[in-house]
Design a protein around this motif. Sequence first.
Motif, mmCIF file in Angstrom:
data_model
loop_
_atom_site.group_PDB
_atom_site.id
_atom_site.type_symbol
_atom_site.label_atom_id
_atom_site.label_comp_id
_atom_site.label_asym_id
_atom_site.label_seq_id
_atom_site.Cartn_x
_atom_site.Cartn_y
_atom_site.Cartn_z
ATOM 1 N N ASN A 107 0.933 -1.101 -0.054
ATOM 2 C CA ASN A 107 0.095 -0.029 -0.063
ATOM 3 C C ASN A 107 0.760 1.446 -0.048
ATOM 4 O O ASN A 107 0.650 2.215 -0.774
ATOM 5 N N ARG A 139 0.985 4.214 -2.949
ATOM 6 C CA ARG A 139 0.739 5.466 -2.281
ATOM 7 C C ARG A 139 2.013 6.436 -2.837
ATOM 8 O O ARG A 139 1.712 7.534 -3.181
ATOM 9 N N ALA A 188 -5.224 4.748 -2.277
ATOM 10 C CA ALA A 188 -3.982 5.865 -2.247
ATOM 11 C C ALA A 188 -4.426 7.143 -2.358
ATOM 12 O O ALA A 188 -3.812 7.871 -1.738
#
Length: 339
Positions: free
Chosen positions: A101, A105, A140
């Motif tokens: 993640n 992001r 994100a």
Amino acid sequence: MARKLNFDPPPADVEQSNPSVEASESAAHRMRPLMGLGRTAKPPSALGAITQSLGNISERAKRAEEIEQKLVEGQTIVELDTGLIDGSFVPDRMESTEEQNAAFRDLIRDHGQNVPILVRPRPDQPARYEVAFGHRRLRAARDLGIKVRAVVRVLSDEQLVIAQGQENSGRTDLTFIERARFAARLEERKFSRETIMAALNVDKAALSRLISVATRIPSNIIDAIGPAPSFGRVRWQEMLDALTDEKVRARALAVVAEPDFASFDTDKRFEILTARLREPAARARPESWAAADGTHAAKISRTGTKLTLAFDDRTAPNFGDFVRERLQKLYEEFKASSS
């Protein structure tokens, strides 16, 4: 058979962004985010590795280009508040690590969102939207506190799941077990086999294998393992074959319930479970039962859900027959004590 989606202009009341940047980029230099951040698969054997790698890259490039063209050619890209967007009604992904993640992001923060997501107005709540694909880009943007760039299109349930499945298939992004679960969930929701085949870009035989694995392996075992990106159809089928044995299945359920099992990453969990399933079952050691006079009249052993009594006629002749003749009375006493 894959279906080509035709995107119509979005509703006029949605805030629009300037698409001039996308229009000015040449096809040769346009970024290819659909090809990035793929999950790492276990490397093939040395023989044929180069050919396989080049073939995969070429195929992924072709599919990603088709998807990007469908999105950006002739479409109006809008910016939406992430708080107005919900996930798909048929989830296709399992867990993502915080590292994955964070990497996605950082990519959005450093380079911007180069490819919009696809959403539809929710049929039951027209003021809200539902994602067809682009869940990671949405997450994100939400984490970064920015609006997400999107193409808005009115889609039926069938069109949404086909778009969702084809985009993921184009990026070869979902793992085998995620694809299998997605197929099983679509069938559970009564989508036709033709629609599911189009969504996953597979034939009838491949679809049957996907659904078989997802429905015949206990769901709590799949949940406990996770997406396991390094393992494909062959290894999951081997696990399914092993779990057809009731004793092996019970052992698997016990392994995934162990407190430290969840502490490992998803690939390691798969490896641990398959290794434990290959271990020979521990043989139960019988426990000798001695009467008050010291006579060892019987042996007791327990294996799984079975308890066995073995009587030794050498030390206590006819004791076994004595117990057998009184089983009905013993059972009635047992029932009475349990009520």
